[in-house]
Scaffold this motif. Structure first.
Motif, PDB file in Angstrom:
ATOM      1  N   SER A   1      51.488  36.139  69.545  1.00  0.00           N
ATOM      2  CA  SER A   1      51.921  37.177  70.046  1.00  0.00           C
ATOM      3  C   SER A   1      53.028  38.077  69.692  1.00  0.00           C
ATOM      4  N   TYR A   2      52.915  37.779  68.323  1.00  0.00           N
ATOM      5  CA  TYR A   2      54.002  39.000  67.662  1.00  0.00           C
ATOM      6  C   TYR A   2      53.616  40.245  67.407  1.00  0.00           C
ATOM      7  N   LYS A   3      54.604  41.181  67.316  1.00  0.00           N
ATOM      8  CA  LYS A   3      54.443  42.511  67.382  1.00  0.00           C
ATOM      9  C   LYS A   3      54.745  43.313  66.032  1.00  0.00           C
ATOM     10  N   PRO A   4      54.101  44.431  65.718  1.00  0.00           N
ATOM     11  CA  PRO A   4      52.997  45.071  66.411  1.00  0.00           C
ATOM     12  C   PRO A   4      51.576  44.427  66.468  1.00  0.00           C
ATOM     13  N   ALA A   5      51.133  44.138  67.682  1.00  0.00           N
ATOM     14  CA  ALA A   5      49.840  43.488  67.675  1.00  0.00           C
ATOM     15  C   ALA A   5      48.666  44.238  66.956  1.00  0.00           C
ATOM     16  N   GLU A   6      48.513  45.515  67.348  1.00  0.00           N
ATOM     17  CA  GLU A   6      47.389  46.232  66.625  1.00  0.00           C
ATOM     18  C   GLU A   6      47.403  46.443  65.084  1.00  0.00           C
ATOM     19  N   SER A   7      48.754  46.224  64.462  1.00  0.00           N
ATOM     20  CA  SER A   7      48.629  46.381  63.269  1.00  0.00           C
ATOM     21  C   SER A   7      48.259  45.026  62.403  1.00  0.00           C
ATOM     22  N   ILE A   8      48.775  43.942  63.063  1.00  0.00           N
ATOM     23  CA  ILE A   8      48.350  42.596  62.871  1.00  0.00           C
ATOM     24  C   ILE A   8      46.980  42.473  62.786  1.00  0.00           C
ATOM     25  N   ARG A   9      46.282  42.793  63.922  1.00  0.00           N
ATOM     26  CA  ARG A   9      44.570  42.748  63.854  1.00  0.00           C
ATOM     27  C   ARG A   9      44.172  43.529  63.141  1.00  0.00           C
ATOM     28  N   ILE A  10      44.440  44.600  62.924  1.00  0.00           N
ATOM     29  CA  ILE A  10      43.535  45.423  61.897  1.00  0.00           C
ATOM     30  C   ILE A  10      43.717  44.718  60.499  1.00  0.00           C
ATOM     31  N   ALA A  11      45.241  44.506  60.105  1.00  0.00           N
ATOM     32  CA  ALA A  11      45.238  43.988  58.906  1.00  0.00           C
ATOM     33  C   ALA A  11      44.341  42.910  58.553  1.00  0.00           C
ATOM     34  N   SER A  12      44.582  42.018  59.826  1.00  0.00           N
ATOM     35  CA  SER A  12      43.830  40.470  59.693  1.00  0.00           C
ATOM     36  C   SER A  12      42.146  40.867  59.404  1.00  0.00           C
ATOM     37  N   ILE A  13      41.834  41.825  60.199  1.00  0.00           N
ATOM     38  CA  ILE A  13      40.271  42.030  59.874  1.00  0.00           C
ATOM     39  C   ILE A  13      39.887  42.464  58.282  1.00  0.00           C
ATOM     40  N   LYS A  14      40.957  43.484  57.857  1.00  0.00           N
ATOM     41  CA  LYS A  14      40.589  43.954  56.462  1.00  0.00           C
ATOM     42  C   LYS A  14      40.656  42.818  55.568  1.00  0.00           C
ATOM     43  N   LEU A  15      41.638  41.824  55.630  1.00  0.00           N
ATOM     44  CA  LEU A  15      41.567  40.819  54.704  1.00  0.00           C
ATOM     45  C   LEU A  15      40.584  39.641  54.768  1.00  0.00           C
ATOM     46  N   SER A  16      40.143  39.505  56.101  1.00  0.00           N
ATOM     47  CA  SER A  16      38.972  38.679  56.096  1.00  0.00           C
ATOM     48  C   SER A  16      37.902  39.236  55.379  1.00  0.00           C
ATOM     49  N   LEU A  17      37.537  40.757  55.654  1.00  0.00           N
ATOM     50  CA  LEU A  17      36.325  41.358  55.036  1.00  0.00           C
ATOM     51  C   LEU A  17      36.501  41.215  53.194  1.00  0.00           C
ATOM     52  N   GLN A  18      37.914  41.502  52.899  1.00  0.00           N
ATOM     53  CA  GLN A  18      38.007  41.466  51.569  1.00  0.00           C
ATOM     54  C   GLN A  18      37.714  40.287  50.905  1.00  0.00           C
ATOM     55  N   LEU A  19      38.106  38.954  51.726  1.00  0.00           N
ATOM     56  CA  LEU A  19      37.913  37.756  51.209  1.00  0.00           C
ATOM     57  C   LEU A  19      36.356  37.561  51.117  1.00  0.00           C
ATOM     58  N   PHE A  20      35.611  37.855  52.310  1.00  0.00           N
ATOM     59  CA  PHE A  20      34.308  37.722  52.056  1.00  0.00           C
ATOM     60  C   PHE A  20      33.559  38.386  50.884  1.00  0.00           C
ATOM     61  N   CYS A  21      33.993  39.626  50.596  1.00  0.00           N
ATOM     62  CA  CYS A  21      33.595  40.125  49.270  1.00  0.00           C
ATOM     63  C   CYS A  21      33.877  39.449  47.925  1.00  0.00           C
ATOM     64  N   ALA A  22      34.787  38.647  48.086  1.00  0.00           N
ATOM     65  CA  ALA A  22      35.180  37.690  46.964  1.00  0.00           C
ATOM     66  C   ALA A  22      34.161  36.434  46.723  1.00  0.00           C
ATOM     67  N   LYS A  23      33.341  36.320  47.719  1.00  0.00           N
ATOM     68  CA  LYS A  23      32.326  35.295  47.446  1.00  0.00           C
ATOM     69  C   LYS A  23      31.492  35.365  46.229  1.00  0.00           C
ATOM     70  N   THR A  24      31.217  34.273  45.669  1.00  0.00           N
ATOM     71  CA  THR A  24      30.390  34.167  44.407  1.00  0.00           C
ATOM     72  C   THR A  24      29.021  33.755  44.902  1.00  0.00           C
ATOM     73  N   ALA A  25      28.213  33.916  43.985  1.00  0.00           N
ATOM     74  CA  ALA A  25      26.673  33.275  44.204  1.00  0.00           C
ATOM     75  C   ALA A  25      26.952  31.604  44.291  1.00  0.00           C
ATOM     76  N   PRO A  26      27.436  30.919  43.643  1.00  0.00           N
ATOM     77  CA  PRO A  26      27.312  29.725  43.805  1.00  0.00           C
ATOM     78  C   PRO A  26      28.150  29.091  45.154  1.00  0.00           C
ATOM     79  N   GLY A  27      28.831  30.005  45.730  1.00  0.00           N
ATOM     80  CA  GLY A  27      29.372  29.675  47.099  1.00  0.00           C
ATOM     81  C   GLY A  27      30.906  29.534  47.123  1.00  0.00           C
ATOM     82  N   THR A  28      31.684  29.783  45.850  1.00  0.00           N
ATOM     83  CA  THR A  28      32.830  29.585  45.833  1.00  0.00           C
ATOM     84  C   THR A  28      33.415  31.135  46.135  1.00  0.00           C
ATOM     85  N   ILE A  29      34.885  31.356  46.586  1.00  0.00           N
ATOM     86  CA  ILE A  29      35.376  32.282  47.081  1.00  0.00           C
ATOM     87  C   ILE A  29      36.402  32.612  46.069  1.00  0.00           C
TER      88      ILE A  29
END
Length: 481
Positions: A259-287
């Protein structure tokens, strides 16, 4: 059946949207609308993207069958029992390292998360870390100190009052206060110079260590870090760094849970990084590459609400990693320490959940064999084309035994033509780090380093581990970060 409505809002630079819309299936589609951004005062306009999952399974009896919306947690897949041999191999690599390397906090963290009885190797690592922290704590980098704190938490030790067998209670150092001060220095450097004193990878580890200890972290420091995530500062050598993003995503998840602040900035940055990591997936399955996959898997496990289980099925990644372990990958203790936790369904966020039994495991640790084959030809080049530098470009062709590491190739080149290929190195937990070639020296002040490429791609491991194949062209490129 109606498809999902708006599932979340996230702010991205416009250049980021192409990645997600190109991944099929499923597809993340974005609709843009103006926004004044997330910074206080609305500095720096960015695009606000409404995220929908629009991919469908076309053969449902009543039309499209929509995938699960964001917010449903993925199940952590752990190594099947019949493949536990691969996990044991990694444990052996880590336990063996306690006998011939300086104590490494990452190794101790991984062994504690593996859930085995507290072994003699772990006790040796713990005592070595404590003694080193007492002697050299002030000289440790912010990230290394963050790992020390995590390792001590995983071993049921108090990092605010560190005691060793050869020390009195009146001189026990407070590693958490020291870590907090080092984080403050990193943040001050970001404010003044636009980048950390070290790297964002180190900053993320420092944040994670403080957060796991439930220590105070100022709102302004958290905001500085989330803004770095939102403005794509997590790169190294002008490439998106999966390792940095993964540790940052772990730190942000910890901040959310605390529950650290600012909560909304943490939430949005967390979503962005998760999606960027998802985009780093390769065909064999590595990230990213094979050796960044361990940290990325941990980030996905920790942030499973942002990536639905149907979007990232970790079974493919798990099987690829286990296959590589079976073939002899992850022999470096640092890389083994990052991949072991997710193979047993754990992340660095679980260090405070580890139990600390008193029994000691005295089982002997077998030594793993190495492989070798044939003779190969390797082309090796050294280049410096940075603006303002004296142009340098030299190449040599070498015949070496199969299984020869790049470091051995470099030594062979140095023997044959020292005026062009002599080099210096320092020893780190990841193995040798090259500091100069042909008297061209990398420095922190100039933010320069030697990057090793196989063709256009960076090699996935260090020079002491990477084994060139026959006909491969290795380039040592002097560049900036």
């Amino acid at each position: 059946m109606e498809g999902p409505s708006l599932t979340d809002l996230i702010a991205f630079p416009k250049s980021e949207d192409g990645c997600f819309s190109s991944n099929l299936p499923p597809v993340f589609a974005f609709s843009e609308s103006p926004s004044t951004g997330l910074e206080p005062g609305g500095q720096g306009a960015v695009a606000e993207l409404q995220i929908h999952i629009v991919a469908a399974v076309p053969d449902g009896p009543h039309g499209p069958v929509w995938l699960k919306p964001l917010g449903q947690e993925a199940t952590r897949k752990v190594t099947p029992e019949y493949q536990r041999t691969e996990v044991e191999r990694l444990v052996q690599v880590l336990q063996n390292s306690a006998n011939y390397q300086d104590p490494n906090p990452s190794v101790l963290i991984a062994l504690r998360l593996a859930g085995n009885p507290f072994s003699l190797a772990e006790r040796k690592l713990l005592e070595g870390l404590k003694e080193n922290a007492v002697r050299n704590g002030a000289s440790l980098s912010s990230g290394k100190l963050g790992l020390y704190v995590l390792a001590l938490i995983a071993s049921c030790e108090d990092p605010t009052r560190l005691l060793t067998s050869a020390q009195g209670t009146d001189t026990a150092p407070d590693l958490v206060t020291l870590l907090s001060n080092k984080l403050g220095q990193e943040m001050k450097n970001i404010e003044v110079k636009g980048h950390p004193l070290t790297t964002y990878y180190q900053v993320a580890l420092a944040l994670l260590g403080l957060c796991q200890q439930r220590s105070y972290i100022s709102k302004s420091d958290v905001n500085t870090f989330t803004q770095a995530a939102m403005h794509d500062r997590f790169s190294f050598g002008h490439q998106f760094s999966v390792d940095t993003a993964a540790v940052a995503a772990l730190a942000l998840r910890c901040l959310q849970q605390g529950s650290y602040k600012p909560a909304e900035s943490i939430r949005i940055a967390s979503i962005k990084l998760s999606l960027q990591l998802f985009c780093a997936k390769t065909a064999p399955g590595t990230i990213g590459n094979l050796y960044s996959t361990g940290l990325a898997m941990q980030a996905f496990f920790a942030n499973d609400k942002h990536i639905p289980s149907v979007v990232w099925d970790c079974r493919k990644t798990l099987q690829e990693v286990l296959a590589q372990v079976k073939q002899g990958a992850f022999q470096n203790p640092e890389s083994a320490s990052q991949i072991l936790p997710p193979l047993v369904g754990k992340t660095y966020l679980d260090v405070d959940q580890v139990t600390c039994p008193k029994d000691v495991n005295n089982r002997p640790v077998p030594v793993l064999p190495a492989a070798d084959s044939g003779e190969i030809t390797v082309d090796y080049s050294v280049t410096d084309t940075l603006p303002g530098s004296q142009y340098f470009n030299r190449s040599i062709t070498l015949k070496v035994p199969g299984g020869t590491t790049l470091l051995q190739v470099m030594r062979r080149a140095q023997e044959k033509q020292p005026e062009y290929f002599k080099f210096t190195e320092i020893i780190t937990s990841w193995g040798p780090f090259i500091t100069s070639i042909a008297d061209i020296e990398a420095t922190d002040t100039a933010r320069t380093y030697w990057q090793f490429l196989n063709g256009p791609l960076p090699i996935p491991v260090g020079v002491a581990e990477y084994q060139p194949s026959d006909g491969e062209h290795i380039v040592a490129k002097f560049t900036t970060y």
